[in-house]
Design a protein around this motif. Structure first.
Motif, PDB file in Angstrom:
ATOM      1  N   PHE A 190       4.995  12.458   6.589  1.00  0.00           N
ATOM      2  CA  PHE A 190       4.502  11.907   7.844  1.00  0.00           C
ATOM      3  C   PHE A 190       4.803  12.831   9.024  1.00  0.00           C
ATOM      4  O   PHE A 190       5.565  12.490   9.932  1.00  0.00           O
ATOM      5  CB  PHE A 190       5.102  10.521   8.091  1.00  0.00           C
ATOM      6  CG  PHE A 190       4.334   9.717   9.109  1.00  0.00           C
ATOM      7  CD1 PHE A 190       3.047   9.292   8.842  1.00  0.00           C
ATOM      8  CD2 PHE A 190       4.892   9.417  10.326  1.00  0.00           C
ATOM      9  CE1 PHE A 190       2.330   8.570   9.779  1.00  0.00           C
ATOM     10  CE2 PHE A 190       4.186   8.692  11.272  1.00  0.00           C
ATOM     11  CZ  PHE A 190       2.901   8.275  10.994  1.00  0.00           C
ATOM     12  N   GLY A 220       0.832  -1.199   0.000  1.00  0.00           N
ATOM     13  CA  GLY A 220       0.000   0.000   0.000  1.00  0.00           C
ATOM     14  C   GLY A 220       0.866   1.249   0.000  1.00  0.00           C
ATOM     15  O   GLY A 220       2.030   1.229  -0.382  1.00  0.00           O
ATOM     16  N   ASP A 221       0.325   2.363   0.447  1.00  0.00           N
ATOM     17  CA  ASP A 221       1.075   3.612   0.477  1.00  0.00           C
ATOM     18  C   ASP A 221       2.216   3.529   1.478  1.00  0.00           C
ATOM     19  O   ASP A 221       2.131   2.864   2.507  1.00  0.00           O
ATOM     20  CB  ASP A 221       0.154   4.777   0.852  1.00  0.00           C
ATOM     21  CG  ASP A 221      -0.929   5.009  -0.195  1.00  0.00           C
ATOM     22  OD1 ASP A 221      -0.666   4.687  -1.371  1.00  0.00           O
ATOM     23  OD2 ASP A 221      -2.009   5.483   0.167  1.00  0.00           O
ATOM     24  N   ARG A 259       7.191   1.152   7.461  1.00  0.00           N
ATOM     25  CA  ARG A 259       5.743   1.261   7.586  1.00  0.00           C
ATOM     26  C   ARG A 259       5.301   0.855   8.991  1.00  0.00           C
ATOM     27  O   ARG A 259       4.397   1.463   9.571  1.00  0.00           O
ATOM     28  CB  ARG A 259       5.061   0.390   6.523  1.00  0.00           C
ATOM     29  CG  ARG A 259       3.529   0.399   6.590  1.00  0.00           C
ATOM     30  CD  ARG A 259       2.953   1.824   6.465  1.00  0.00           C
ATOM     31  NE  ARG A 259       1.531   1.817   6.690  1.00  0.00           N
ATOM     32  CZ  ARG A 259       0.619   1.895   5.701  1.00  0.00           C
ATOM     33  NH1 ARG A 259       1.002   1.991   4.447  1.00  0.00           N
ATOM     34  NH2 ARG A 259      -0.659   1.895   5.974  1.00  0.00           N
ATOM     35  N   GLU A 260       5.938  -0.162   9.560  1.00  0.00           N
ATOM     36  CA  GLU A 260       5.608  -0.591  10.925  1.00  0.00           C
ATOM     37  C   GLU A 260       5.916   0.523  11.934  1.00  0.00           C
ATOM     38  O   GLU A 260       5.152   0.740  12.883  1.00  0.00           O
ATOM     39  CB  GLU A 260       6.391  -1.854  11.279  1.00  0.00           C
ATOM     40  CG  GLU A 260       5.944  -3.084  10.498  1.00  0.00           C
ATOM     41  CD  GLU A 260       6.869  -4.263  10.709  1.00  0.00           C
ATOM     42  OE1 GLU A 260       7.904  -4.098  11.393  1.00  0.00           O
ATOM     43  OE2 GLU A 260       6.569  -5.359  10.197  1.00  0.00           O
ATOM     44  N   ASN A 312       1.749   6.499  14.722  1.00  0.00           N
ATOM     45  CA  ASN A 312       0.320   6.849  14.691  1.00  0.00           C
ATOM     46  C   ASN A 312      -0.393   6.340  15.939  1.00  0.00           C
ATOM     47  O   ASN A 312      -1.208   7.043  16.548  1.00  0.00           O
ATOM     48  CB  ASN A 312      -0.335   6.249  13.450  1.00  0.00           C
ATOM     49  CG  ASN A 312      -0.516   7.266  12.332  1.00  0.00           C
ATOM     50  OD1 ASN A 312      -0.383   8.464  12.545  1.00  0.00           O
ATOM     51  ND2 ASN A 312      -0.827   6.776  11.139  1.00  0.00           N
ATOM     52  N   TYR A 330       5.998   3.789  11.264  1.00  0.00           N
ATOM     53  CA  TYR A 330       5.007   4.851  11.075  1.00  0.00           C
ATOM     54  C   TYR A 330       3.678   4.478  11.727  1.00  0.00           C
ATOM     55  O   TYR A 330       3.027   5.317  12.367  1.00  0.00           O
ATOM     56  CB  TYR A 330       4.791   5.124   9.581  1.00  0.00           C
ATOM     57  CG  TYR A 330       6.001   5.624   8.836  1.00  0.00           C
ATOM     58  CD1 TYR A 330       6.899   6.506   9.429  1.00  0.00           C
ATOM     59  CD2 TYR A 330       6.254   5.217   7.528  1.00  0.00           C
ATOM     60  CE1 TYR A 330       8.015   6.967   8.744  1.00  0.00           C
ATOM     61  CE2 TYR A 330       7.367   5.670   6.836  1.00  0.00           C
ATOM     62  CZ  TYR A 330       8.240   6.535   7.442  1.00  0.00           C
ATOM     63  OH  TYR A 330       9.337   6.977   6.751  1.00  0.00           O
ATOM     64  N   ASP A 331       3.264   3.213  11.559  1.00  0.00           N
ATOM     65  CA  ASP A 331       2.022   2.767  12.192  1.00  0.00           C
ATOM     66  C   ASP A 331       2.116   2.885  13.714  1.00  0.00           C
ATOM     67  O   ASP A 331       1.143   3.275  14.378  1.00  0.00           O
ATOM     68  CB  ASP A 331       1.712   1.322  11.795  1.00  0.00           C
ATOM     69  CG  ASP A 331       1.213   1.184  10.366  1.00  0.00           C
ATOM     70  OD1 ASP A 331       0.707   2.181   9.813  1.00  0.00           O
ATOM     71  OD2 ASP A 331       1.326   0.077   9.799  1.00  0.00           O
ATOM     72  N   TYR A 386       3.330   5.972   3.388  1.00  0.00           N
ATOM     73  CA  TYR A 386       2.995   6.700   4.612  1.00  0.00           C
ATOM     74  C   TYR A 386       1.524   6.515   4.954  1.00  0.00           C
ATOM     75  O   TYR A 386       0.653   6.852   4.144  1.00  0.00           O
ATOM     76  CB  TYR A 386       3.310   8.199   4.443  1.00  0.00           C
ATOM     77  CG  TYR A 386       4.739   8.467   4.069  1.00  0.00           C
ATOM     78  CD1 TYR A 386       5.775   8.278   4.993  1.00  0.00           C
ATOM     79  CD2 TYR A 386       5.071   8.896   2.789  1.00  0.00           C
ATOM     80  CE1 TYR A 386       7.090   8.509   4.639  1.00  0.00           C
ATOM     81  CE2 TYR A 386       6.392   9.138   2.426  1.00  0.00           C
ATOM     82  CZ  TYR A 386       7.386   8.936   3.357  1.00  0.00           C
ATOM     83  OH  TYR A 386       8.700   9.158   3.018  1.00  0.00           O
ATOM     84  N   PRO A 387       1.231   5.990   6.142  1.00  0.00           N
ATOM     85  CA  PRO A 387      -0.184   5.857   6.529  1.00  0.00           C
ATOM     86  C   PRO A 387      -0.796   7.230   6.736  1.00  0.00           C
ATOM     87  O   PRO A 387      -0.105   8.223   6.986  1.00  0.00           O
ATOM     88  CB  PRO A 387      -0.104   5.081   7.852  1.00  0.00           C
ATOM     89  CG  PRO A 387       1.273   5.323   8.375  1.00  0.00           C
ATOM     90  CD  PRO A 387       2.155   5.499   7.185  1.00  0.00           C
ATOM     91  N   ASP A 388      -2.102   7.294   6.623  1.00  0.00           N
ATOM     92  CA  ASP A 388      -2.803   8.563   6.826  1.00  0.00           C
ATOM     93  C   ASP A 388      -2.624   9.056   8.253  1.00  0.00           C
ATOM     94  O   ASP A 388      -2.549   8.272   9.203  1.00  0.00           O
ATOM     95  CB  ASP A 388      -4.300   8.399   6.535  1.00  0.00           C
ATOM     96  CG  ASP A 388      -4.572   8.158   5.060  1.00  0.00           C
ATOM     97  OD1 ASP A 388      -3.724   8.548   4.235  1.00  0.00           O
ATOM     98  OD2 ASP A 388      -5.624   7.572   4.750  1.00  0.00           O
ATOM     99  N   ARG A 389      -2.540  10.368   8.383  1.00  0.00           N
ATOM    100  CA  ARG A 389      -2.503  10.997   9.697  1.00  0.00           C
ATOM    101  C   ARG A 389      -3.873  11.629   9.962  1.00  0.00           C
ATOM    102  O   ARG A 389      -4.357  12.439   9.171  1.00  0.00           O
ATOM    103  CB  ARG A 389      -1.444  12.106   9.749  1.00  0.00           C
ATOM    104  CG  ARG A 389      -0.015  11.613   9.788  1.00  0.00           C
ATOM    105  CD  ARG A 389       0.415  11.183  11.181  1.00  0.00           C
ATOM    106  NE  ARG A 389       0.313  12.254  12.154  1.00  0.00           N
ATOM    107  CZ  ARG A 389       0.065  12.066  13.444  1.00  0.00           C
ATOM    108  NH1 ARG A 389      -0.139  10.853  13.909  1.00  0.00           N
ATOM    109  NH2 ARG A 389       0.007  13.084  14.281  1.00  0.00           N
TER     110      ARG A 389
END
Length: 494
Positions: A459, A241-242, A430-431, A437, A433-434, A244-247
């Motif tokens: 991010f 997926g992307d 990604r982990e 969040n 960044y998650d 950067y996850p959505d903020r």
């Protein structure tokens, strides 16, 4: 020079690290090597350069089966290796580190410092870098030390240069200088093996890319004939997926506020605030003072002026213990020498700021402590045989996760993350960044120092830009661009 590695395998006891791996590079090309942390990339290069013995397979150099007894022999045959982890003698001058065991001597047998200085400066000039060669190398930033490692390789008559995460500690400006040098080396017929987790670099400079996963070579492509999605899928075995996850932040009260922080000769009059649930990114060129500001907030370095407020209360932080007592955590940019005790176990490293919580009447509740450690390891997907494994035996990305686990477990309300994804593969990024969040959703205030401008823009909620020890401005990420951030980072005005 042409190098062809065929059917390479390597095991450490029962742990199989490489299984029938194939890789090649020819003169005048950049062959990128991609893969998650622990995929076997560095192990394969260590075998090529004689640092490790393979259990099977053949290495051919210009068609001849070849075996190097050690790294020096490989270098004498024209193969230079710029390692991701630097092993400098920090008290020794830059010049001595650059020529360690390679000193130039006069006809009388004396060390020729003048010739060594001329060669070192010529190599540094190619990277647009000026350094006092008599200065202890340990006084330089991680990024400056990385540039010196690159300069060292340029001093050799290398036919193939292995670059393992060469830009991990560099700013955009330094990266562009390195790319110019790489293009020049290509034109001279030098082959480059380029190990990186940064996709944009792969597509900017490589001719071919080989992807590894779990000790196997998955695919080799011409770079022009593949794309990010295909490479990511090969690396992690699934679509990610992307990047950067959505903020979707929900800001609360101000968690940390600093006013007029000053360290003479380093930074001056720094003021900013971070709210609960917010990620404030700090951007700027190498040497701008970002890390020094964070070290002072955490009590590592001395402040000459200024105040720090935590949850509206003015606090005195003169050492890291006091910072931890005020629920401030700090993931340092140099995980190897400052973030971890490499000879200690994963469990002992994670426990460091939290062990008092498992101690009663001088005794540690081992069961509760082990459950705590294993929960954090599982949450951060630390790849290890057990919590008793030495931290120094882990890959760079997994070491970073252990440092993160240490501060997550400590319950920090203010978390300073200095280059949190440096040297970390795309899946682990990604982990992380998650996790960030998740932490901000729980009300943590995060200060993220990053040299990766895409990460800063992709991010964060707000961006603080530092230039030569001054805070040039704080801009909302939603309205920022690469141009506006770089304008401030180079001393310009919005």
């Amino acid at each position: 020079m042409e190098i062809d590695m065929q059917h390479i395998s390597k095991s450490f006891g029962p742990n199989v690290v490489l299984k029938d791996v194939n890789f090649s590079v020819t003169g005048g090309e950049v062959h990128a090597l991609m893969g998650e942390n622990g995929a076997g990339k560095s192990t394969m290069m260590n075998i090529l350069t004689g640092l490790l013995e393979p259990n099977g397979g053949v290495i051919k150099v210009d068609g001849q089966e070849t075996h190097f007894a050690n790294a020096l022999e490989a270098e004498q045959h024209g193969i230079a290796f710029i390692h991701q982890e630097m092993n400098n003698f920090v008290e020794m001058p830059v010049l001595d580190n650059m020529f360690l065991n390679k000193e130039i001597k006069s006809r009388w047998g004396f060390i020729d410092n003048d010739k060594m200085k001329a060669l070192a400066n010529a190599s540094l000039d190619r990277l647009g870098m000026k350094v006092n060669l008599e200065r202890p190398i340990g006084e330089l930033s991680v990024g400056q030390q990385q540039m010196i490692e690159i300069a060292k390789s340029l001093m050799t008559d290398a036919k193939v240069i292995i670059m393992d995460e060469p830009t991990a500690a560099l700013t955009e400006n330094e990266i562009q200088k390195l790319f110019t040098v790489i293009k020049s080396l290509k034109a001279q017929g030098v082959g480059i093996i380029y190990i990186s987790h940064r996709m944009e670099e792969l597509f900017a400079i490589s001719d071919r890319v080989t992807v590894m996963r779990d000790g196997l070579t998955i695919n080799t492509y011409k770079t022009a004939e593949t794309n990010v999605q295909q490479i990511v899928h090969d690396m992690v075995g699934r679509d990610l997926g992307d990047f950067y996850p959505d903020r979707n932040p929900k800001f609360g009260d101000t968690m940390i506020k600093v006013n007029g922080l000053t360290s003479r000769g380093v930074f001056k009059d720094i003021s900013f605030a971070v709210r609960s649930g917010e990620i404030l990114a700090f951007s700027g060129l190498m040497g701008a003072g970002r890390t020094e500001i964070m070290r002072a907030i955490f009590g590592i370095d001395k402040l000459d002026a200024g105040t720090i407020e935590i949850n509206g209360e003015t606090v005195q932080i003169s050492n890291p213990n006091e910072a931890i007592a005020h629920n401030v955590g700090f993931l340092t940019e140099d995980r190897k020498s400052e973030g971890l005790i490499l000879d200690d176990s994963i469990a002992d490293n994670i426990d460091l700021p939290s062990i008092d919580g498992f101690t009663k009447h001088g005794l540690i509740d081992r069961k509760a402590d082990r459950e705590f450690v294993e929960l954090l390891m599982k949450r951060l997907t630390v790849k290890a045989t057990s919590a008793d494994e030495e931290a120094g035996s882990l890959s760079g990305g997994n070491q970073q996760k252990v440092v993160l686990a240490k501060w997550v477990g400590s319950g920090s309300q203010v978390l300073i993350l200095d280059e949190p994804t440096r040297g970390v593969d795309v899946g682990a990024k990604r982990e992380i960044y998650d996790l960030m969040n998740e932490l901000t959703d729980r009300g943590t205030a995060i200060i993220m120092v990053s040299s990766d401008l895409d990460e800063v823009l992709g991010f964060s909620d707000n961006i603080a830009v530092v230039y030569e020890g001054q805070l040039m401005g704080i801009v909302p990420t939603a309205t920022a661009s690469q141009e506006s951030v770089m304008t401030l980072a180079t001393g310009g005005e919005r």
